[in-house]
Design a protein around this motif. Structure first.
Motif, PDB file in Angstrom:
ATOM      1  N   LYS A 162       0.829  -1.200   0.000  1.00 46.72           N
ATOM      2  CA  LYS A 162       0.000   0.000   0.000  1.00 46.72           C
ATOM      3  C   LYS A 162       0.872   1.261   0.000  1.00 46.72           C
ATOM      4  O   LYS A 162       0.609   2.218  -0.743  1.00 46.72           O
ATOM      5  CB  LYS A 162      -0.919  -0.006   1.208  1.00 46.72           C
ATOM      6  CG  LYS A 162      -1.870   1.188   1.249  1.00 46.72           C
ATOM      7  CD  LYS A 162      -2.808   1.092   2.459  1.00 46.72           C
ATOM      8  CE  LYS A 162      -3.762   2.285   2.494  1.00 46.72           C
ATOM      9  NZ  LYS A 162      -4.688   2.206   3.654  1.00 46.72           N
ATOM     10  N   ALA A 165       2.532   1.683  -3.340  1.00 44.42           N
ATOM     11  CA  ALA A 165       1.543   2.173  -4.311  1.00 44.42           C
ATOM     12  C   ALA A 165       1.363   3.679  -4.190  1.00 44.42           C
ATOM     13  O   ALA A 165       1.306   4.394  -5.203  1.00 44.42           O
ATOM     14  CB  ALA A 165       0.210   1.444  -4.091  1.00 44.42           C
ATOM     15  N   SER A 171      -1.766   1.509  -8.250  1.00 47.46           N
ATOM     16  CA  SER A 171      -2.734   0.797  -7.422  1.00 47.46           C
ATOM     17  C   SER A 171      -1.992  -0.288  -6.638  1.00 47.46           C
ATOM     18  O   SER A 171      -0.933  -0.768  -7.057  1.00 47.46           O
ATOM     19  CB  SER A 171      -3.813   0.151  -8.289  1.00 47.46           C
ATOM     20  OG  SER A 171      -3.282  -0.936  -9.022  1.00 47.46           O
ATOM     21  N   GLU A 172      -2.563  -0.671  -5.499  1.00 47.17           N
ATOM     22  CA  GLU A 172      -1.934  -1.703  -4.687  1.00 47.17           C
ATOM     23  C   GLU A 172      -1.871  -3.024  -5.454  1.00 47.17           C
ATOM     24  O   GLU A 172      -0.909  -3.785  -5.331  1.00 47.17           O
ATOM     25  CB  GLU A 172      -2.716  -1.882  -3.383  1.00 47.17           C
ATOM     26  CG  GLU A 172      -2.033  -2.819  -2.395  1.00 47.17           C
ATOM     27  CD  GLU A 172      -2.744  -2.850  -1.051  1.00 47.17           C
ATOM     28  OE1 GLU A 172      -2.432  -3.743  -0.238  1.00 47.17           O
ATOM     29  OE2 GLU A 172      -3.608  -1.984  -0.805  1.00 47.17           O
ATOM     30  N   THR A 174      -1.499  -3.416  -8.692  1.00 54.28           N
ATOM     31  CA  THR A 174      -0.402  -3.333  -9.661  1.00 54.28           C
ATOM     32  C   THR A 174       0.935  -3.577  -8.984  1.00 54.28           C
ATOM     33  O   THR A 174       1.803  -4.281  -9.519  1.00 54.28           O
ATOM     34  CB  THR A 174      -0.395  -1.952 -10.338  1.00 54.28           C
ATOM     35  OG1 THR A 174      -1.620  -1.772 -11.060  1.00 54.28           O
ATOM     36  CG2 THR A 174       0.776  -1.829 -11.296  1.00 54.28           C
TER      37      THR A 174
END
Length: 208
Positions: A162, A165, A171-172, A174
């Motif tokens: 997180k 990201a 995004s987390e 990704t």
């Protein structure tokens, strides 16, 4: 003067090319070529021959794994025997070096490197890939994308997916995909192991 050389090689072109190379550099050599394991074992055990060097391929008909290596070792020829093979296998190389063999040359090497290695062998010097060469080979085989390296560099600072990201504006999910791809490429199971492996291979610098 001992000048008998045994080449164990089942590919005629490779055998003749090696013979030509040796004859050009050492014209007094008496070169014998064997194309299978049975004839190689017979020649190695021939009491009328005093071998100066043995160039031994691992993968000739009738040979299995390190069977010919162990036969040469049993007969006490490890100190004059160099493995010349297409098998670029680290576990074989390590065992052969530990047994006291003269060298391990992979056929896929360049002509110049092959010639230099053979010349060193005939000077009595041991020739095995160095750790730096091995690291370069592995490094070239393992590819990480710029983003994977970027994510991995943040992983080693202790950031969560997180947090990474947020830092990279991703995004987390990704980030987790990048991490999964990195673990697969490096053949490891944990993030910490991935970081250690990447540093070992020189993909990441030692300092964060």
């Amino acid at each position: 003067m001992k000048n008998d050389v045994l080449i164990v090689e089942d590919h005629p072109f490779v055998a003749e090319a090696t013979k030509k190379l040796l004859a050009g550099a050492h014209p007094l050599l008496n070169i014998t070529i064997c194309s299978d394991a049975a004839s190689a074992v017979q020649e190695l055990g021939n009491p009328d021959r005093t071998w100066h060097r043995v160039l031994l391929d691992l993968d000739v008909p009738g040979a299995h794994g390190l069977s010919l290596v162990m036969e040469a070792h049993r007969l006490g020829y490890e100190g004059i025997t160099c493995i010349v093979t297409a098998m670029d296998r680290r576990e074989y190389e390590t065992q052969i070096q530990a047994l006291g063999f003269l060298g391990y040359i992979v056929k896929a090497t360049s002509v110049d490197d092959f010639t230099n290695a053979i010349n060193l062998i005939f000077k009595g010097e041991r020739v095995f890939p160095t750790p730096i060469e091995r690291r370069r080979e592995v490094n070239e085989a393992i590819r990480l994308t710029r983003r994977q390296l970027e994510v991995l560099n943040l992983v080693r600072t202790g950031l969560s997916s997180k947090q990474i990201a947020e830092a990279l504006n991703l995004s987390e999910g990704t980030v987790n995909n990048h991490i999964t791809g990195t673990l697969t490429a490096l053949e490891v199971g944990t993030r910490s192991h991935a970081v250690a492996r990447a540093i070992e291979l020189g993909l990441l610098s030692v300092s964060a």
